[in-house]
Write an enzyme that holds these catalytic residues in place. Structure first.
Site, short mmCIF file in Angstrom:
data_model
loop_
_atom_site.label_atom_id
_atom_site.label_comp_id
_atom_site.label_asym_id
_atom_site.label_seq_id
_atom_site.Cartn_x
_atom_site.Cartn_y
_atom_site.Cartn_z
N LYS A 110 -35.55 14.30 62.68
CA LYS A 110 -36.24 15.51 63.16
C LYS A 110 -35.26 16.49 63.79
O LYS A 110 -35.38 17.69 63.64
CB LYS A 110 -37.29 15.12 64.19
N GLY A 135 -5.98 21.04 44.61
CA GLY A 135 -4.87 21.96 44.84
C GLY A 135 -3.52 21.28 45.04
O GLY A 135 -2.56 21.91 45.46
N GLY A 146 -5.07 16.59 39.69
CA GLY A 146 -5.64 16.81 38.36
C GLY A 146 -4.77 17.83 37.65
O GLY A 146 -3.87 17.48 36.88
N GLY A 147 -5.02 19.10 37.96
CA GLY A 147 -4.23 20.18 37.37
C GLY A 147 -2.75 20.03 37.62
O GLY A 147 -1.93 20.40 36.78
N LYS A 160 -8.96 8.08 38.00
CA LYS A 160 -10.41 8.05 38.21
C LYS A 160 -11.13 8.89 37.15
O LYS A 160 -10.62 9.89 36.66
CB LYS A 160 -10.78 8.54 39.61
N ASP A 161 -12.34 8.46 36.85
CA ASP A 161 -13.25 9.25 36.03
C ASP A 161 -13.56 10.56 36.74
O ASP A 161 -13.51 10.64 37.98
CB ASP A 161 -14.60 8.51 35.85
N ASP A 162 -13.96 11.55 35.97
CA ASP A 162 -14.52 12.75 36.55
C ASP A 162 -15.85 12.36 37.21
O ASP A 162 -16.60 11.56 36.67
CB ASP A 162 -14.77 13.76 35.42
N LYS A 178 -8.43 15.22 33.03
CA LYS A 178 -8.55 16.69 32.97
C LYS A 178 -10.02 17.06 32.81
O LYS A 178 -10.54 17.93 33.47
CB LYS A 178 -7.72 17.21 31.79
#
Lengths: 398, 398
Positions: A91, A326, A348-349, A166-168, A140
């Site tokens: 609440k 990043g 990633g990138g 890791k998987d997306d 990617k």
């Protein structure tokens, strides 16, 4: 017997913080107090919340703003996160300007939560890597790709030397590369590499079947599981971590976390949400926004999450912080300065965007990590690693 | 075959909303697009998100603020709320100032969610009440009370004529009045009343066992279940609603909802969160803050939730809106004007705080409801109902 308390602090605005704190302490526990007959007070005393510190930070237009803490008797809840959150921010979350900042647990309650099964030491043990930050890469993309293409992506990442892939997290529809097939294919690649690589497969499906689904994935060869903890609810992470048959590390994705932490005035603070509660519920590795990228968290919050993930509390193993988004090789020095040795560098990138491809992307990261761990500058590392030199040229950061 | 889309709208701030929308449409689906080879574009086209309307509301300091809509191919997700939220508001929730406003589902996807099993008509059928708003009461408090005291509270509420009674949502530790014992005791009271009364028992425990726990509760006599949906996660509501053996209405409590909806700039809008998604997942009755009390929602939001709960969509039954908190008999006219016939009037303090006790509190509400349904003023009703006259004297509103 002395009651033990869960101490909860809130950032809050109200006419009178002292009165507000008192009304929360009573209202969120036994409902009412001063008007109760003595016999009823005796009966309910063990369940009564009490007011802790009240710090007024600001007074304006007849409103006080500040931090209050409320002590809830530990016996008011069952040892699970839904009971905890419903009690301390059910609440209340709807009661004007209020943000849940922190929760301090007595050890007796901590002990009833699983915490990480592997923790930092356990994940390092599995990988046989003890002397440097770990390196993880993200596909990617996964959605819609046939298994063959995913295998190619996976192989390049492994070839370059990542410790984890890791998987997306948005990989739910995997009909072109079903979980069992991915596991078979990727495990073949891992075996061929001669190294150990953890592959965090995205755990999806109906929540009441996720424990069984996790066991199925492990049976099919999974050595790590990825979970979108907040969309599924904290409790299923707890149940996965508490199950002795789920003997692989659990990686927590922060999907939807911004809906909780991003406002300064409402919601749940990120160090509690992504640091303390993720660890309590059993995440061995915790992904969250790094302070560097475009999807960024404040530096102070990113560091506080890592602190909660790793601080020694004598009850639970520590979790690996994985400040993500990043990240490119040029940031590894900063990442190491900010987060130290026990961190997972996740890109990633920054891996797939390497001019030499994903394998060179991973090599650049590994070189950067080895360089900073030796106390050298990235520029020095670039002299002996061509992939790193190319990465620094592209992204800067030398 | 034409792709079907889930259309999602966001309130967002960015340098350039058109570019931002484009980057979301690509980034949250296939990852990248313009730089892909043609063969890859052909492969991924069915998974590519597209940009819908972009409405710039404000430009200031080089930033645009407005509403964008993104169309996600329906085939990108599995038909469950964790997949949906992870896909449309996973990473995005952490990407600067952004609030998830609304989601429009194609009928093909709607059909894969259970929706309410009973809905408004089904709950009315169970109660045999078709011509007035329903009346629900909340226990004054539950935590720490022995069964005998709870029975007394329950009996008074039933005596006064309520249609439904619910457990307190913070009632997790029930060792003094375990679920099975409560059900036995309350059902005896219900039977003695000669009426049907739905008692919403708080469903608690490990999330992966809640379906079994619900079946256990039903076996022990439960005729209605209460769930803290957000702390447990939407998916378990879905699974409870989809299970044919769980043949009792499900009542959704909004605990923790404020953490999502309260900010104007972040989180998830309340009509989507508490209206659309709760119904989609299968709530027969949806509690949420009324626009009247101290824990209040804006009038427009409270009405929008009711609209989403009840609007005809040809696929799902409608859910009962239960705008709660701060309700006393003097507000029943306003509640009826604002929400109409198909609403549940829900009161705690407004029943238990009646000078004549909870039974008279319920009588006052029933009298108020009967009066307004007949098109009369509460003052007229007070002439024939002494409990209502006393209530109006205490709380006002005649």
């Amino acid at each position: 017997m002395m009651s033990e308390y869960i101490t909860v602090s809130y950032l809050i605005e109200a006419k009178n913080l002292h009165k507000k704190a008192e009304s929360i302490a009573v209202g969120m526990t036994v409902g009412s107090w001063t008007d109760l007959p003595l016999a009823r007070q005796e009966l309910l005393a063990p369940y009564l919340g009490t007011t802790g510190n009240v710090t007024i930070m600001e007074e304006r237009n007849g409103l006080q703003k500040g931090i209050i803490s409320i002590r809830y008797p530990v016996g008011n809840i069952t040892p699970d996160i839904p009971a905890l959150l419903t009690t301390v921010f059910g609440k209340l979350s709807m009661d004007g300007k209020i943000k849940l900042l922190d929760i301090d647990f007595p050890p007796s309650l901590l002990k009833q939560f699983p915490g990480p099964k592997f923790g930092i030491a356990g994940v390092r043990e599995l990988l046989g890597v003890h002397d440097r930050p770990l390196l993880m890469s993200i596909f990617k993309s996964c959605l819609g790709l046939p298994l063959g293409e995913l295998e190619t992506q996976f192989a390049a990442q492994v070839e370059g030397g990542v410790d984890l892939v890791k998987d997306d997290e948005i990989f739910f529809v995997d009909d072109k590369a079903p979980l069992a097939n991915r596991l078979t294919a990727y495990n073949r690649i891992i075996e061929a590499s001669g190294r150990t690589v953890l592959y965090a497969v995205n755990l999806t499906g109906p929540v009441h079947q996720l424990v069984d689904k996790a066991k199925y994935a492990i049976e099919k060869g999974a050595n790590c599981l990825l979970l979108n903890v907040l969309p599924y609810g904290f409790d299923i992470l707890h149940r996965l971590a508490a199950d002795p048959d789920i003997n692989v590390p659990l990686m927590a994705h922060p999907a939807m976390a911004g809906a909780f932490y991003a406002s300064d005035e409402y919601g749940i603070a990120s160090p509690l949400l992504l640091g303390k509660l993720m660890r309590l519920a059993g995440a061995d590795m915790i992904l969250y926004p790094s302070p560097y990228g475009s999807v960024a968290l404040k530096q102070s919050e990113a560091l506080a999450i890592a602190e909660h993930a790793r601080i020694s509390n004598d009850v639970h193993k520590s979790s690996f912080p994985v400040p993500s988004a990043g990240i490119h090789p040029g940031l590894v020095g900063k990442l190491y300065d900010d987060f130290g040795m026990d961190v997972i560098v996740n890109a990633g990138g920054g891996i797939h965007g390497h001019p030499g491809g994903a394998a060179d992307g991973a090599r650049a990261f590994r070189a950067a990590i080895n360089t900073v761990v030796q106390g050298k500058t990235l520029a020095e590392g670039a002299k002996v690693s061509k992939p790193l030199a190319i990465a620094l040229e592209k992204w800067g950061g030398a």
